[in-house]
Write a protein that holds these residues in place. Structure first.
Motif, short mmCIF file in Angstrom:
data_model
loop_
_atom_site.label_atom_id
_atom_site.label_comp_id
_atom_site.label_asym_id
_atom_site.label_seq_id
_atom_site.Cartn_x
_atom_site.Cartn_y
_atom_site.Cartn_z
N PRO A 1 -25.88 9.02 -21.64
CA PRO A 1 -25.31 8.77 -20.32
C PRO A 1 -26.13 7.61 -20.04
N ASN A 2 -25.58 6.89 -18.83
CA ASN A 2 -26.52 5.56 -18.37
C ASN A 2 -28.12 5.97 -18.29
N ARG A 3 -28.41 6.88 -17.54
CA ARG A 3 -29.84 6.92 -17.21
C ARG A 3 -30.33 8.34 -17.54
N ASN A 4 -31.32 8.46 -18.51
CA ASN A 4 -31.64 9.86 -18.95
C ASN A 4 -33.00 9.73 -19.61
N MET B 1 -28.55 16.98 -21.15
CA MET B 1 -28.32 16.69 -22.72
C MET B 1 -27.39 15.58 -22.98
N SER B 2 -27.28 14.94 -23.89
CA SER B 2 -26.36 13.78 -24.30
C SER B 2 -25.12 14.43 -24.53
N VAL B 3 -24.08 13.68 -24.47
CA VAL B 3 -22.48 14.25 -24.43
C VAL B 3 -22.10 14.13 -26.14
N ALA B 4 -21.70 15.11 -26.43
CA ALA B 4 -21.05 15.38 -27.86
C ALA B 4 -20.22 14.05 -28.26
N ASN C 1 -36.48 7.78 -24.14
CA ASN C 1 -35.23 7.56 -23.55
C ASN C 1 -33.86 7.73 -24.16
N LEU C 2 -33.42 8.73 -23.47
CA LEU C 2 -32.10 9.34 -23.85
C LEU C 2 -30.78 8.90 -23.04
N GLY C 3 -30.98 7.55 -22.54
CA GLY C 3 -29.92 7.24 -21.79
C GLY C 3 -29.71 5.44 -22.18
#
Length: 291
Positions: free
Chosen positions: A223-226, A13-16, A251-253
Protein backbone atom coordinates in the motif's frame (compact mmCIF):
# COMPACT_ATOMS: atom_id res chain seq x y z
CA UNK A 1 7.01 -6.06 31.21
CA UNK A 2 3.54 -6.80 29.90
CA UNK A 3 3.30 -6.10 26.18
CA UNK A 4 4.65 -3.54 23.74
CA UNK A 5 2.37 -2.19 21.02
CA UNK A 6 3.80 -0.01 18.28
CA UNK A 7 2.90 2.03 15.20
CA UNK A 8 -0.69 2.80 16.06
CA UNK A 9 -1.19 4.26 12.56
CA UNK A 10 -1.09 1.56 9.89
CA UNK A 11 -0.13 -2.07 10.49
CA UNK A 12 -2.12 -3.57 7.63
CA UNK A 13 -0.88 -6.53 5.67
CA UNK A 14 0.30 -6.06 2.12
CA UNK A 15 -1.95 -7.23 -0.68
CA UNK A 16 -1.20 -10.57 -2.33
CA UNK A 17 0.21 -10.20 -5.84
CA UNK A 18 1.21 -13.63 -7.15
CA UNK A 19 2.21 -17.04 -5.89
CA UNK A 20 4.40 -19.97 -6.87
CA UNK A 21 4.29 -23.45 -5.43
CA UNK A 22 6.07 -26.81 -5.39
CA UNK A 23 5.17 -30.30 -4.18
CA UNK A 24 6.82 -33.69 -4.34
CA UNK A 25 5.42 -37.02 -3.08
CA UNK A 26 8.26 -39.02 -4.76
CA UNK A 27 5.77 -41.26 -6.56
CA UNK A 28 7.13 -40.37 -10.01
CA UNK A 29 10.61 -41.73 -9.20
CA UNK A 30 11.92 -45.29 -9.44
CA UNK A 31 12.62 -47.09 -6.18
CA UNK A 32 16.36 -47.53 -5.70
CA UNK A 33 17.35 -44.53 -7.81
CA UNK A 34 19.10 -41.52 -6.35
CA UNK A 35 16.97 -38.45 -5.67
CA UNK A 36 19.44 -35.99 -7.19
CA UNK A 37 19.58 -38.00 -10.42
CA UNK A 38 15.80 -38.44 -10.56
CA UNK A 39 14.78 -34.83 -9.96
CA UNK A 40 15.73 -31.47 -11.47
CA UNK A 41 14.55 -29.76 -8.26
CA UNK A 42 16.55 -31.56 -5.57
CA UNK A 43 20.31 -31.51 -5.15
CA UNK A 44 22.83 -32.37 -2.42
CA UNK A 45 25.01 -30.37 -0.06
CA UNK A 46 28.05 -31.16 -2.21
CA UNK A 47 26.15 -30.32 -5.39
CA UNK A 48 26.77 -33.78 -6.87
CA UNK A 49 24.01 -36.31 -7.52
CA UNK A 50 24.33 -40.06 -6.98
CA UNK A 51 27.21 -39.44 -4.60
CA UNK A 52 27.76 -40.30 -0.95
CA UNK A 53 25.46 -37.53 0.33
CA UNK A 54 22.54 -38.29 -2.01
CA UNK A 55 19.57 -40.37 -0.82
CA UNK A 56 17.65 -43.06 -2.67
CA UNK A 57 13.95 -43.53 -3.30
CA UNK A 58 12.50 -46.20 -1.00
CA UNK A 59 9.14 -47.96 -0.60
CA UNK A 60 9.42 -49.49 2.90
CA UNK A 61 7.68 -46.48 4.52
CA UNK A 62 5.47 -43.78 3.00
CA UNK A 63 2.82 -41.36 4.21
CA UNK A 64 1.01 -41.24 0.87
CA UNK A 65 1.39 -43.63 -2.03
CA UNK A 66 4.29 -46.06 -1.72
CA UNK A 67 7.46 -43.96 -2.12
CA UNK A 68 9.48 -41.68 0.18
CA UNK A 69 13.12 -40.79 0.84
CA UNK A 70 15.15 -42.24 3.71
CA UNK A 71 17.97 -40.70 5.79
CA UNK A 72 20.43 -42.62 7.94
CA UNK A 73 23.54 -41.46 9.80
CA UNK A 74 26.46 -43.84 9.78
CA UNK A 75 28.17 -42.01 12.66
CA UNK A 76 27.26 -39.76 15.59
CA UNK A 77 28.68 -36.83 13.62
CA UNK A 78 25.92 -37.19 11.05
CA UNK A 79 25.74 -37.99 7.36
CA UNK A 80 26.50 -38.87 4.77
CA UNK A 81 22.83 -38.38 3.68
CA UNK A 82 22.59 -34.62 3.09
CA UNK A 83 20.16 -33.22 0.49
CA UNK A 84 19.04 -29.70 -0.45
CA UNK A 85 15.83 -28.35 -1.98
CA UNK A 86 16.43 -24.84 -3.41
CA UNK A 87 13.38 -22.58 -3.34
CA UNK A 88 14.28 -20.80 -6.58
CA UNK A 89 15.49 -17.54 -5.02
CA UNK A 90 16.34 -15.85 -1.77
CA UNK A 91 13.13 -14.45 -0.24
CA UNK A 92 13.21 -11.48 2.13
CA UNK A 93 9.63 -10.24 1.60
CA UNK A 94 6.22 -11.84 1.12
CA UNK A 95 4.80 -15.01 2.65
CA UNK A 96 6.54 -18.40 2.56
CA UNK A 97 4.84 -21.64 3.65
CA UNK A 98 6.63 -24.98 3.95
CA UNK A 99 5.41 -28.45 4.90
CA UNK A 100 6.65 -32.04 4.93
CA UNK A 101 5.83 -35.37 6.54
CA UNK A 102 8.51 -37.03 8.68
CA UNK A 103 8.66 -40.47 10.28
CA UNK A 104 11.25 -40.80 13.05
CA UNK A 105 11.41 -44.30 14.58
CA UNK A 106 11.93 -45.00 18.28
CA UNK A 107 15.43 -44.32 19.57
CA UNK A 108 16.50 -41.99 16.75
CA UNK A 109 16.22 -38.34 15.74
CA UNK A 110 16.26 -36.00 12.75
CA UNK A 111 17.57 -32.62 11.64
CA UNK A 112 16.97 -29.99 8.97
CA UNK A 113 17.78 -26.34 8.43
CA UNK A 114 16.71 -23.41 6.27
CA UNK A 115 19.53 -21.75 4.37
CA UNK A 116 19.36 -17.94 4.09
CA UNK A 117 21.54 -17.60 0.97
CA UNK A 118 21.15 -19.24 -2.44
CA UNK A 119 24.66 -20.67 -2.01
CA UNK A 120 24.52 -23.23 0.80
CA UNK A 121 26.88 -23.08 3.74
CA UNK A 122 26.97 -19.29 4.05
CA UNK A 123 24.15 -18.50 6.48
CA UNK A 124 21.67 -20.64 8.42
CA UNK A 125 18.25 -18.95 8.86
CA UNK A 126 17.34 -21.64 11.38
CA UNK A 127 18.22 -25.17 12.46
CA UNK A 128 15.64 -27.67 13.69
CA UNK A 129 16.61 -30.70 15.79
CA UNK A 130 14.07 -33.43 16.58
CA UNK A 131 15.61 -35.83 19.10
CA UNK A 132 14.77 -39.35 20.27
CA UNK A 133 12.72 -38.07 23.25
CA UNK A 134 10.27 -36.19 21.03
CA UNK A 135 11.76 -32.77 21.82
CA UNK A 136 12.10 -30.14 19.09
CA UNK A 137 14.51 -27.20 19.26
CA UNK A 138 14.68 -24.43 16.66
CA UNK A 139 17.68 -22.12 16.86
CA UNK A 140 20.30 -20.21 14.89
CA UNK A 141 23.36 -18.09 15.61
CA UNK A 142 21.12 -15.70 17.57
CA UNK A 143 20.18 -18.46 20.03
CA UNK A 144 17.05 -20.52 20.63
CA UNK A 145 14.01 -19.39 18.68
CA UNK A 146 11.27 -21.93 19.44
CA UNK A 147 10.62 -25.32 21.00
CA UNK A 148 7.98 -28.00 20.47
CA UNK A 149 7.28 -31.70 20.71
CA UNK A 150 6.39 -34.55 18.35
CA UNK A 151 5.43 -38.21 18.72
CA UNK A 152 8.24 -40.65 17.96
CA UNK A 153 7.30 -43.68 15.86
CA UNK A 154 4.56 -42.14 13.73
CA UNK A 155 4.25 -39.81 10.76
CA UNK A 156 4.48 -36.15 11.81
CA UNK A 157 3.47 -33.12 9.75
CA UNK A 158 6.09 -30.38 10.09
CA UNK A 159 5.16 -26.92 8.84
CA UNK A 160 6.17 -23.26 8.80
CA UNK A 161 4.10 -20.19 7.90
CA UNK A 162 6.52 -17.29 7.48
CA UNK A 163 5.51 -13.64 7.07
CA UNK A 164 8.81 -12.18 5.89
CA UNK A 165 7.40 -8.66 5.69
CA UNK A 166 6.68 -8.52 9.40
CA UNK A 167 9.26 -11.12 10.49
CA UNK A 168 6.73 -13.55 11.97
CA UNK A 169 7.78 -17.20 11.74
CA UNK A 170 5.07 -19.60 12.94
CA UNK A 171 5.93 -23.26 13.53
CA UNK A 172 3.41 -26.12 13.27
CA UNK A 173 3.41 -29.78 14.28
CA UNK A 174 0.51 -31.83 12.90
CA UNK A 175 -1.16 -28.56 11.84
CA UNK A 176 -1.14 -27.26 15.45
CA UNK A 177 0.84 -24.07 16.08
CA UNK A 178 3.78 -24.50 18.43
CA UNK A 179 4.24 -20.73 18.60
CA UNK A 180 5.81 -17.96 16.55
CA UNK A 181 9.02 -15.97 16.76
CA UNK A 182 10.96 -13.11 15.21
CA UNK A 183 14.03 -14.31 13.36
CA UNK A 184 17.23 -12.25 13.44
CA UNK A 185 17.98 -13.85 10.04
CA UNK A 186 14.70 -13.00 8.28
CA UNK A 187 15.32 -14.58 4.88
CA UNK A 188 15.06 -18.01 3.28
CA UNK A 189 16.46 -19.67 0.15
CA UNK A 190 16.46 -23.49 0.57
CA UNK A 191 16.01 -26.37 2.97
CA UNK A 192 18.81 -28.75 3.89
CA UNK A 193 17.80 -32.15 5.30
CA UNK A 194 20.71 -33.91 6.99
CA UNK A 195 21.00 -37.25 8.79
CA UNK A 196 22.06 -35.94 12.20
CA UNK A 197 21.00 -36.13 15.87
CA UNK A 198 23.93 -34.81 17.83
CA UNK A 199 22.71 -31.65 19.64
CA UNK A 200 19.95 -30.52 22.00
CA UNK A 201 19.78 -33.87 23.78
CA UNK A 202 20.31 -36.01 20.70
CA UNK A 203 21.84 -39.45 21.21
CA UNK A 204 23.83 -39.43 17.96
CA UNK A 205 21.49 -41.85 16.19
CA UNK A 206 19.64 -40.41 13.16
CA UNK A 207 17.17 -42.38 11.05
CA UNK A 208 14.03 -40.99 9.38
CA UNK A 209 11.80 -40.93 6.33
CA UNK A 210 10.49 -37.82 4.52
CA UNK A 211 7.41 -37.64 2.29
CA UNK A 212 4.99 -35.09 0.77
CA UNK A 213 7.28 -32.07 0.67
CA UNK A 214 5.66 -28.81 -0.44
CA UNK A 215 6.10 -25.05 -0.32
CA UNK A 216 4.27 -21.97 -1.56
CA UNK A 217 5.60 -18.45 -1.92
CA UNK A 218 3.27 -15.47 -2.23
CA UNK A 219 4.67 -12.12 -3.29
CA UNK A 220 3.02 -8.89 -2.21
CA UNK A 221 2.32 -5.41 -3.47
CA UNK A 222 2.59 -2.62 -0.95
CA UNK A 223 0.00 0.00 0.00
CA UNK A 224 1.09 3.63 -0.23
CA UNK A 225 1.76 4.12 3.47
CA UNK A 226 2.33 1.29 5.89
CA UNK A 227 4.72 0.18 8.61
CA UNK A 228 5.20 -2.59 11.14
CA UNK A 229 7.25 -3.65 14.14
CA UNK A 230 9.47 -6.60 13.19
CA UNK A 231 11.55 -7.07 16.34
CA UNK A 232 11.73 -6.01 19.99
CA UNK A 233 14.83 -6.59 22.08
CA UNK A 234 14.56 -8.37 25.41
CA UNK A 235 13.67 -6.52 28.62
CA UNK A 236 14.90 -9.31 30.89
CA UNK A 237 16.73 -8.19 34.01
CA UNK A 238 16.50 -7.61 37.75
CA UNK A 239 14.03 -5.37 39.57
CA UNK A 240 15.40 -1.84 39.83
CA UNK A 241 17.57 -2.02 36.72
CA UNK A 242 17.19 0.57 33.97
CA UNK A 243 16.78 -0.88 30.51
CA UNK A 244 16.93 0.77 27.08
CA UNK A 245 15.32 -1.76 24.72
CA UNK A 246 15.25 -1.33 20.96
CA UNK A 247 12.35 -1.71 18.54
CA UNK A 248 12.89 -2.46 14.84
CA UNK A 249 10.45 -0.79 12.44
CA UNK A 250 10.05 -1.85 8.80
CA UNK A 251 8.60 0.26 5.99
CA UNK A 252 5.94 -1.90 4.33
CA UNK A 253 4.59 0.89 2.16
CA UNK A 254 5.57 2.53 -1.13
CA UNK A 255 6.14 5.96 0.39
CA UNK A 256 9.33 6.81 2.27
CA UNK A 257 8.73 7.11 6.02
CA UNK A 258 10.09 10.39 7.39
CA UNK A 259 8.42 10.35 10.82
CA UNK A 260 6.23 8.16 13.02
CA UNK A 261 4.93 7.80 16.56
CA UNK A 262 5.73 4.68 18.53
CA UNK A 263 3.32 3.81 21.37
CA UNK A 264 4.72 1.60 24.14
CA UNK A 265 2.40 0.00 26.68
CA UNK A 266 4.40 -0.92 29.79
CA UNK A 267 2.56 -2.24 32.85
CA UNK A 268 -0.65 -0.53 31.79
CA UNK A 269 0.94 2.87 31.06
CA UNK A 270 1.24 4.05 27.44
CA UNK A 271 4.22 6.20 26.47
CA UNK A 272 4.81 7.68 23.03
CA UNK A 273 8.16 8.05 21.31
CA UNK A 274 8.03 10.60 18.46
CA UNK A 275 10.59 9.78 15.76
CA UNK A 276 11.34 12.46 13.16
CA UNK A 277 14.04 13.44 10.69
CA UNK A 278 14.45 9.99 9.17
CA UNK A 279 14.26 8.52 5.68
CA UNK A 280 13.20 4.86 5.53
CA UNK A 281 12.45 3.59 2.01
CA UNK A 282 10.29 0.58 1.12
CA UNK A 283 11.29 -2.63 2.91
CA UNK A 284 14.11 -0.93 4.80
CA UNK A 285 14.25 -1.07 8.60
CA UNK A 286 14.89 1.52 11.29
CA UNK A 287 15.89 0.76 14.88
CA UNK A 288 14.48 2.92 17.68
CA UNK A 289 16.25 2.94 21.04
CA UNK A 290 13.62 3.70 23.68
CA UNK A 291 14.47 6.51 26.07
Amino acid sequence: MKKIYALAAALCMSVALNAQSFSDDFESYTVGNYLGSSSTDWTTWSGSSAGADDVTIVDDEAYSGTNSIYFFATSSGGGPDDVVLPFGAQYTTGRFQYEMMMYIPTGTGAYFNFQAQTTVGQEWALECTMNQDGDITISNTGGQLQTGTFTVGQWTRVGFDINLNQNEWEFYIDSVSQGSFSNNINKIASINIFAYNGTNGGNGSASFWVDDVSYEYTNTTLPNRNGAVTAISSLNGLVGQTKSPTVTIRNLGQETITAFDLDINYNGVTNTEMVTGISVVSYDEYVVELS
